[in-house]
Motif scaffolding. Structure first.
Motif, PDB file in Angstrom:
ATOM      1  N   VAL A   1       0.848  -1.188   0.000  1.00 34.04           N
ATOM      2  CA  VAL A   1       0.000   0.000   0.000  1.00 34.04           C
ATOM      3  C   VAL A   1       0.885   1.240   0.000  1.00 34.04           C
ATOM      4  O   VAL A   1       1.704   1.438   0.902  1.00 34.04           O
ATOM      5  N   ARG A   2       0.735   2.039  -1.015  1.00 34.47           N
ATOM      6  CA  ARG A   2       1.509   3.275  -1.098  1.00 34.47           C
ATOM      7  C   ARG A   2       0.685   4.321  -1.837  1.00 34.47           C
ATOM      8  O   ARG A   2      -0.199   4.012  -2.622  1.00 34.47           O
ATOM      9  N   GLU A   3       1.053   5.551  -1.587  1.00 36.99           N
ATOM     10  CA  GLU A   3       0.349   6.676  -2.187  1.00 36.99           C
ATOM     11  C   GLU A   3       0.704   6.785  -3.664  1.00 36.99           C
ATOM     12  O   GLU A   3       1.872   6.737  -4.026  1.00 36.99           O
ATOM     13  N   PRO A   4      -0.296   6.909  -4.551  1.00 36.24           N
ATOM     14  CA  PRO A   4       0.031   7.135  -5.963  1.00 36.24           C
ATOM     15  C   PRO A   4       0.746   8.466  -6.116  1.00 36.24           C
ATOM     16  O   PRO A   4       0.394   9.449  -5.464  1.00 36.24           O
ATOM     17  N   LEU A   5       1.761   8.498  -6.954  1.00 31.55           N
ATOM     18  CA  LEU A   5       2.541   9.720  -7.097  1.00 31.55           C
ATOM     19  C   LEU A   5       2.973   9.875  -8.545  1.00 31.55           C
ATOM     20  O   LEU A   5       4.087   9.545  -8.929  1.00 31.55           O
ATOM     21  N   LEU A   6       2.065  10.369  -9.353  1.00 36.87           N
ATOM     22  CA  LEU A   6       2.330  10.663 -10.752  1.00 36.87           C
ATOM     23  C   LEU A   6       1.910  12.113 -10.977  1.00 36.87           C
ATOM     24  O   LEU A   6       0.828  12.516 -10.558  1.00 36.87           O
ATOM     25  N   ALA A   7       2.773  12.892 -11.599  1.00 38.68           N
ATOM     26  CA  ALA A   7       2.519  14.326 -11.796  1.00 38.68           C
ATOM     27  C   ALA A   7       2.173  15.003 -10.470  1.00 38.68           C
ATOM     28  O   ALA A   7       1.137  15.646 -10.332  1.00 38.68           O
ATOM     29  N   PRO A   8       3.039  14.880  -9.461  1.00 36.75           N
ATOM     30  CA  PRO A   8       2.672  15.375  -8.122  1.00 36.75           C
ATOM     31  C   PRO A   8       2.445  16.882  -8.049  1.00 36.75           C
ATOM     32  O   PRO A   8       1.516  17.329  -7.370  1.00 36.75           O
ATOM     33  N   LEU A   9       3.280  17.680  -8.720  1.00 35.92           N
ATOM     34  CA  LEU A   9       3.086  19.131  -8.662  1.00 35.92           C
ATOM     35  C   LEU A   9       1.842  19.549  -9.416  1.00 35.92           C
ATOM     36  O   LEU A   9       1.138  20.492  -9.024  1.00 35.92           O
ATOM     37  N   PHE A  10       1.545  18.863 -10.487  1.00 34.61           N
ATOM     38  CA  PHE A  10       0.311  19.128 -11.231  1.00 34.61           C
ATOM     39  C   PHE A  10      -0.898  18.831 -10.354  1.00 34.61           C
ATOM     40  O   PHE A  10      -1.854  19.618 -10.300  1.00 34.61           O
ATOM     41  N   ALA A  11      -0.873  17.694  -9.658  1.00 37.81           N
ATOM     42  CA  ALA A  11      -1.988  17.335  -8.786  1.00 37.81           C
ATOM     43  C   ALA A  11      -2.164  18.353  -7.665  1.00 37.81           C
ATOM     44  O   ALA A  11      -3.290  18.731  -7.320  1.00 37.81           O
ATOM     45  N   GLU A  12      -1.046  18.799  -7.107  1.00 34.34           N
ATOM     46  CA  GLU A  12      -1.131  19.810  -6.053  1.00 34.34           C
ATOM     47  C   GLU A  12      -1.733  21.106  -6.586  1.00 34.34           C
ATOM     48  O   GLU A  12      -2.530  21.764  -5.906  1.00 34.34           O
ATOM     49  N   ARG A  13      -1.398  21.450  -7.811  1.00 34.12           N
ATOM     50  CA  ARG A  13      -1.968  22.660  -8.406  1.00 34.12           C
ATOM     51  C   ARG A  13      -3.475  22.540  -8.575  1.00 34.12           C
ATOM     52  O   ARG A  13      -4.222  23.464  -8.250  1.00 34.12           O
ATOM     53  N   LEU A  14      -3.938  21.391  -9.061  1.00 35.09           N
ATOM     54  CA  LEU A  14      -5.376  21.214  -9.243  1.00 35.09           C
ATOM     55  C   LEU A  14      -6.094  21.147  -7.905  1.00 35.09           C
ATOM     56  O   LEU A  14      -7.240  21.591  -7.785  1.00 35.09           O
ATOM     57  N   ARG A  15      -5.440  20.608  -6.909  1.00 32.64           N
ATOM     58  CA  ARG A  15      -6.059  20.555  -5.584  1.00 32.64           C
ATOM     59  C   ARG A  15      -6.303  21.961  -5.047  1.00 32.64           C
ATOM     60  O   ARG A  15      -7.317  22.225  -4.399  1.00 32.64           O
ATOM     61  N   ARG A  16      -5.370  22.858  -5.294  1.00 36.48           N
ATOM     62  CA  ARG A  16      -5.571  24.242  -4.857  1.00 36.48           C
ATOM     63  C   ARG A  16      -6.710  24.901  -5.626  1.00 36.48           C
ATOM     64  O   ARG A  16      -7.412  25.770  -5.088  1.00 36.48           O
ATOM     65  N   LEU A  17      -6.884  24.493  -6.885  1.00 39.70           N
ATOM     66  CA  LEU A  17      -7.978  25.060  -7.679  1.00 39.70           C
ATOM     67  C   LEU A  17      -9.337  24.550  -7.221  1.00 39.70           C
ATOM     68  O   LEU A  17     -10.334  25.272  -7.292  1.00 39.70           O
TER      69      LEU A  17
END
Length: 766
Positions: free
Chosen positions: A241-257
């Motif tokens: 079990v591990r956290e998916p981590l693909l395009a992490p900075l992109f995902a963080e950007r969309l999370r802020r949006l």
């Protein structure tokens, strides 16, 4: 039934309804904090963010889950789910009998609705707790549809550790969406809520297998015997079990949006993203410490982002892993030149083979040099763009106007950030302003989208924002020049360059701080940046040697289809033009057409070469020749008849750069002996006297600046003196010119006259 009985029943029902209203089931618990997950366009998780308790919970709809799992869950847990009112009396009766027989709870008799009640409001495993579950189940059935009840279970069922819900479990253990479960996988996950900690497939695969097989056994008659047999043969293998981590900075950007969305559906292509990240990772070994990279890839048809890498390695804090360089404003170096030439085409200032001067020049005190620290003399627009020459670009920008250039870019959707308090000037074309990779890629997409640029789209439902950057014709010409070199290169190499189908341009900012490469193919536009986010220089890192190979590898990985054949759009045609005039060659004699070239022209217009910056007067001049000798004469000194000859003049700054054969053919011939003496010349051409090539001038310590008295012999009418390509004075022929050198250094002194004669010496001041 008697009247009293009916009244008692009514009172009881009223009392139950009142109690139901006073003590409603805690359905608000299903709105508990949820994990956020950003997914690719196919549903692949890119990055997940747990809730405040670090629980991974991904609410799903019924259609988001494989029908096999629904069948396995109901078939194993509650076969009467679709018809009972929340409680199955026969199951409760059976559980009670087993309890009495064994002295302990063997079977709980819980329905799925009762399990949902326990998920929403945990109760002890006691008779009182069971009774509370029954009441809550009845209340839930009154308020929710069977579909809603099932969706609560799918989202909240414990799946081991910090996982809740079938989607979180499927992603964590199996690495896939719950929509794509096989019979074996569906049975495995259906068994998990019975004992989540004991049956975790990543820790207890044998227990999990036994539980799975028990579910498969219960599915006999519902699934085919062959499907069950095949499912039993599948091993139970779960990934850690591990956290998916693909395009992490992109995902963080969309999370802020979208900070409150449980599931954010992006436009990324998971396979392309993995490929881009792998290519970036393969470059880490050749990069110095603290150097990062960024890459952005969009689909030309939709402007949807397919890959987004904001940093080189998200796990390497020394490379500024958390700094998103897709959004960072940096100097683009030469990356804006395609838009300069495209906008100049649209303004009617140039065609693809317009004559430009790649020689030392001064533009109101601004003296740009080339990256290679050398000059090429006469070049075309196509050559200047392909070789990324600086002086010709500044020459074009001076004609277009820097403020207008910045304004036209803004109209086309690309905003330049100027230094605080600064206004647009000629340096913007060489990196004197800032852009980000996102804006640059959106602007370059115009080359493949008929001149229309667009804002990259990150979310599936985001609006399409487009702007007209260039006309369709200008976009075609610029792309063709970047892709194959334009019409001249097509004739020379047969269009070999165009077969790869990629038009790209590099850029290097001052001090080697930023290396860029941006390009387009038929299907995609991509851009890369390499540098240090803190702005520290990287000597030897420039666009052509570090960013361009990376860009071409990206295209090789995502866009291997052959390019489509392109035909010029309306308004674009090819024409034969002449240097030095720059106009069409039709009807021009050899004296006015020194070199012919094939050019792309826009709207059937072949604009002339820019006016001479050093020498006034028309581009054509008429002189007189002695019919016998071919030498120049003038009225008053000619010994006989004269023949008038109309000649085309090369820009004065370019005449010293013409090769000897061309100079002998196109520049005015020498004067006859009778006429040359009247001009004070010797007939041997223009010469600087009193100063030899390579001479060193020494100043007297910290005394006044070195002063030189410059003289020339053989010139006509007026002499133009240049210092390092910058005009410093005009004096009549045979008059001396004084030049002061306040600083030491190497200097090139050039003298020109109106007849095209020149001489040049290089000196050092110490």
């Amino acid at each position: 039934m008697s009247r009293h009985a009916r009244l008692a029943l009514a009172a009881l029902l009223a009392l139950l309804l009142l109690a139901d209203q006073i003590f409603p089931p805690p359905l608000q618990a299903r709105q508990a904090p949820q994990a956020q997950v950003v997914v690719a366009r196919d549903g692949t998780p890119l990055r997940a963010f747990p809730d405040r308790q670090h629980i991974w919970r991904h609410p799903v709809r019924l259609e988001d889950v494989s029908p096999r799992y629904i069948e396995a869950l109901i078939g194993f847990e509650d076969r009467a789910f679709w018809w009972h009112p929340g409680v199955n009396p026969w199951a409760l009766l059976r559980a009670g009998v087993l309890w009495l027989q064994n002295g302990r709870i063997v079977s709980g008799g819980s329905t799925l609705t009762m399990q949902v009640a326990r998920l929403l409001e945990p109760t002890p495993r006691t008779p009182a707790g069971k009774l509370r579950q029954i009441v809550r189940a009845l209340q839930i059935e009154l308020r929710c549809s069977k579909r809603e009840i099932l969706e609560i279970h799918l989202s909240l069922a414990p799946m081991g550790g910090v996982l809740e819900g079938v989607e979180a479990a499927s992603r964590a253990y199996l690495g896939k969406s719950a929509q794509r479960l096989s019979e074996s996988e569906a049975a495995l996950l259906a068994a998990l809520p019975q004992a989540p900690s004991l049956l975790r497939p990543d820790r207890h695969p044998e227990r999990a297998r036994a539980a799975r097989d028990k579910v498969l056994q219960r599915m006999a008659g519902r699934w085919s015997a062959s499907a069950i047999a095949d499912a039993r043969q599948e091993p139970v293998i779960a990934q850690p079990v591990r956290e998916p981590l693909l395009a992490p900075l992109f995902a963080e950007r969309l999370r802020r949006l979208q900070p409150h969305a449980a599931r954010i559906e992006s436009t990324l292509d998971a396979a392309m993203q993995q490929m881009v990240e792998q290519i970036l990772a393969s470059r880490l070994g050749i990069l110095p410490p603290r150097v990062s990279m960024a890459a952005l890839l969009i689909d030309n048809a939709t402007l949807e982002v397919r890959a987004y890498a904001g940093s080189a390695d998200f796990s390497d804090s020394e490379r500024f892993a958390h700094v998103d360089m897709v959004q960072a404003a940096r100097s683009p170096g030469s990356a804006l030149k395609p838009f300069l030439y495209g906008l100049a085409l649209d303004e009617g200032l140039i065609h693809s083979e317009s004559l430009l001067a790649d020689v030392p020049q001064s533009f109101a005190g601004y003296q740009p040099g080339n990256f290679q620290a050398s000059f090429s003399g006469p070049v075309s627009v196509s050559e200047a763009l392909q070789r990324s020459l600086n002086v010709p670009a500044v020459e074009v920008l001076e004609r277009l106007g820097a403020p207008r250039f910045v304004s036209l870019l803004r109209r086309g959707g690309l905003r330049l950030e100027l230094p605080p308090g600064a206004s647009a000037n000629l340096s913007v074309i060489l990196g004197g302003a800032a852009v980000n990779l996102e804006g640059l890629v959106g602007a370059y997409s115009a080359l493949a989208r008929a001149g229309v640029s667009g804002r990259p789209r990150y979310l599936a439902g985001s609006p399409l924002v487009e702007s007209r950057m260039l006309s369709e014709g200008a976009a075609f010409i610029i792309r063709d020049v970047l892709e194959s070199g334009g019409p001249v290169a097509r004739m020379v190499d047969g269009g070999i360059g165009s077969r790869r189908g990629i038009a790209w341009k590099t850029g290097t900012s001052f001090g080697f701080r930023d290396a860029w490469a941006v390009g387009v193919s038929d299907r995609h536009t991509a851009g890369v940046w390499v540098g240090r986010p803190d702005g520290t220089p990287n000597p030897g890192f420039f666009g052509a040697n570090i960013a361009a190979p990376l860009l071409l590898d990206l295209f090789a990985g995502i866009d291997d289809s052959p390019p489509a054949a392109r035909t010029p759009p309306p308004g674009v045609s090819s024409a034969r033009i002449c240097w030095p005039l720059g106009t069409r060659s039709e009807g021009l004699p050899a004296t006015l057409c020194h070199q012919q070239r094939t050019a792309w022209i826009l709207d059937d217009t072949a604009p002339p070469t820019f006016p001479d910056r050093l020498r006034s007067g028309p581009a054509r001049l008429t002189d007189h020749r002695d019919p016998a000798t071919g030498q120049r004469v003038r009225p008053g000194c000619a010994g006989g008849a004269m023949r008038a000859v109309e000649m085309a003049r090369w820009p004065a700054a370019l005449e010293p750069w013409l090769d000897p054969a061309l100079r002998a053919r196109v520049l005015p011939p020498s004067w006859t002996a009778a006429c040359s003496s009247g001009e004070g010349g010797s007939g041997d051409g223009l010469r600087i006297v009193g100063l030899s090539n390579g001479e060193t001038i020494r100043r007297a310590g910290d005394g006044p600046p070195a002063t030189l008295r410059l003289e020339a012999r053989g010139g006509e009418e007026e002499l133009i003196w240049l210092l390092n390509g910058r005009q410093v004075g005009r004096v009549p022929a045979r008059q001396a010119f004084t030049l002061r050198f306040a600083e030491p250094g190497s200097f090139q002194i050039t003298v020109l006259d109106r007849a095209g004669q020149h001489d040049r010496v290089e000196i050092s001041v110490r």
